[in-house]
Design an enzyme around this catalytic site. Structure first.
Site: not given
Length: 419
Positions: A257, A261, A398
Site C-alpha cells: 500500500s 510506494k 487490498h
C-alpha cells in the site's frame, strides 16, 4: 448503412475531446532534450540521474543524506527466539546520535538453520514491530498508533490513547508469515513507519526525522512523508551492512500500500537494495496515472497532503496529461529485479494500471540486457509471471496474503539463490 456511418462519425467527433486529453507515455529512454539514450553507460550516468532529480523536484521531494551522527545500539539479542528457529535482534537507530532524539527500533529475525550470511527482506510495518508476531520479547512501540478507524485487516482495539498495549502483540501476524520466511532461509528486518515520519495530519512533519531537517520544509520540493519512509529504509540498510549475519548484497525491500510506494522509491534511489517488491502500491506507486483510473493526484494531495512534495500539487487534475508517470520510477530500479502485484477487488489501486506500469518499464530492462516482464497481456488470476520483472493478480481486496508471499519468496529464490 448511411445512418450507421453518421452515427459512428458523430461518436468519433464526440470522443475527440477525450482523445485530446490523453498524452502518450513518456519514453524512459529519451532525455528531456529529446535525444535518445543509446548506451547503458548513458542510462546510468545521465538519464537515470536526470529522472531522479526530476522526481525529487516534482513529486517525492529532496531527501537528506545519511546523518553523520547516526548511531546503532543493539539492545536485544536472543539466539533461541521462536523456539530456537531464529536469532532475534533489536536495534535502536538514533538518527541524530542522541539518546533522547528521534529513534527507530529495528527488529530482525535471522534463521538459525542457515550457515553464513543470509539474504534478507527489509520492510516497514503499519502497526508496530510487536504487531508482526506474538513474540513476547519484541519491544512495544511507544510511537503514535492508528486506532478507531474500523481497520478491516487488523484488530486495533488494543490501542489506547493512540499507544500500543501488550494486547497488540501479533495483531498483524497474518500479513507477516515469519515462519515461512525463516524456513526459506531469509532474514526478516522491519521497523514501524511512525518511528520515521508521522502519517497523521495533526502531527505531520513534527515527529520522527522531519524536525531534524527544517531546511527541507516550507518549499516546493520539501521532504515528503513517502520520501521519509524511503529514507528510513535506507537507514535500516546502513545497519544491515554492519551485521555479519546478513548478506547485504542480497536484500529485498518490501512494502504494501502506501509503504509499497515508499519501497519503490527506496529501491529507485538506493541501489544497495538488490530487489524491490512493491505490493498493491497503486497511485504514486506502480500504477499509471495516464489511464485516469483509480486514485488520482488530487486525492493524494488533499487526503494525504503530507505524502508528497508541495510541487506535486501542480499536477492535480492533470493525470492523463502528465509529462511523466510511474513507469519511469520503476525503470530506475533496472536492471535489478522488481515484483509488482495487484488484487482483483483493489479498484482504487487500478490493477491493470499497475501491470501496465511494470510493462512500460520493461523496455529499460530489455535495453540493459535483461528479460523485463515476460508478458504482453495482463495474466489471469493466480498466475505469476516472473522475469527480471514479476507480476501477479489474485482474487480479493487490498491485503497481503500467503499467496502473495508464496510468489515473492519464489521470486527471491529465483534471483538470490542462483547457482
Amino acid at each position: 448503412m448511411q445512418f450507421n456511418t453518421l452515427l459512428c462519425f458523430s461518436f468519433f467527433l464526440a470522443t475527440l475531446p477525450l482523445l485530446a486529453q490523453k498524452r502518450p507515455l513518456p519514453d524512459p529512454l529519451v532525455f528531456t532534450n529529446g535525444k535518445r539514450v543509446t548506451t547503458a553507460k548513458q542510462w546510468q550516468s545521465q538519464r537515470r540521474p536526470e529522472l531522479l532529480e526530476f522526481f525529487a523536484n516534482e513529486m517525492y521531494g529532496h531527501s537528506p543524506d545519511k546523518p553523520s551522527a547516526m548511531r546503532f545500539e543493539v539492545f536485544d539479542t536472543d539466539a533461541n527466539a521462536l523456539g530456537g528457529k531464529a536469532t532475534r535482534k533489536q536495534v535502536a537507530v538514533y538518527f541524530d546520535g542522541k539518546s533522547n532524539g528521534p529513534r527507530m527500533d529495528v527488529l530482525l529475525y535471522i534463521p538459525n538453520q542457515v550457515k553464513g550470511p543470509v539474504p534478507a527482506i527489509v520492510g516497514l510495518n503499519f502497526w508496530g514491530n510487536q504487531s508482526i508476531n506474538a513474540d513476547p520479547g519484541i519491544r512495544i512501540s511507544t510511537s503514535w498508533m492508528e486506532s478507531g478507524r474500523g481497520n478491516p485487516y487488523v484488530d486495533v482495539s488494543c490501542v489506547v490513547n493512540h499507544r500500543s498495549t501488550e494486547a497488540c502483540r501479533g495483531i498483524n501476524a497474518q500479513q507477516w508469515p515469519v515462519d515461512s520466511i525463516l524456513n526459506r532461509g531469509y532474514a526478516l528486518v522491519t521497523a514501524y513507519r511512525e518511528d520515521i515520519a508521522s502519517d497523521e495530519k495533526s502531527t505531520m512533519f513534527t515527529t520522527g526525522v522531519h524536525p531534524l531537517y527544517p531546511n527541507l520544509q516550507n518549499r516546493g520540493d520539501n521532504f515528503g512523508t513517502v520520501a521519509a519512509w524511503a529514507w528510513g529504509l535506507s537507514r535500516i540498510m546502513d545497519y544491515v551492512q554492519t551485521d555479519n549475519r546478513i548478506d547485504a548484497k542480497r536484500v529485498a525491500v518490501f512494502g504494501w500500500s502506501r509503504l509499497g510506494k515508499a519501497a519503490l522509491w527506496a529501491g529507485a534511489i538506493d541501489e544497495r537494495f538488490a530487489m524491490v517488491i512493491s505490493h498493491e502500491s497503486g497511485a504514486g506507486g506502480a500504477k499509471l496515472f495516464h489511464r485516469g483510473v483509480g486514485e488520482n493526484i488530487r486525492r493524494l494531495c488533499t487526503v494525504f497532503p503530507h505524502w508528497y512534495a508541495g510541487n506535486f500539487r501542480n499536477y492535480m487534475d492533470q493525470d492523463t496529461l502528465l509529462p511523466f508517470d510511474q513507469h519511469l520510477v520503476i525503470s530506475l530500479v533496472a536492471p535489478r529485479p522488481i515484483y509488482v502485484a495487484s488484487a482483483e477487488e483493489d479498484k482504487n489501486s487500478d490493477p491493470e494500471g499497475e501491470f501496465e506500469g511494470a510493462k512500460a518499464a520493461s523496455v529499460v530492462y530489455q535495453f540493459l540486457g535483461t528479460t523485463g516482464l515476460p508478458a504482453s497481456q495482463m495474466p489471469p488470476l493466480n498466475q505469476s509471471v516472473q522475469g527480471q520483472i514479476g507480476y501477479h493478480i489474485r482474487p480479493g481486496g487490498h491485503d497481503v496474503t500467503n499467496y502473495d508471499w508464496q510468489h515473492y519468496l519464489r521470486f527471491m529464490d529465483k534471483h538470490f539463490k542462483k547457482k
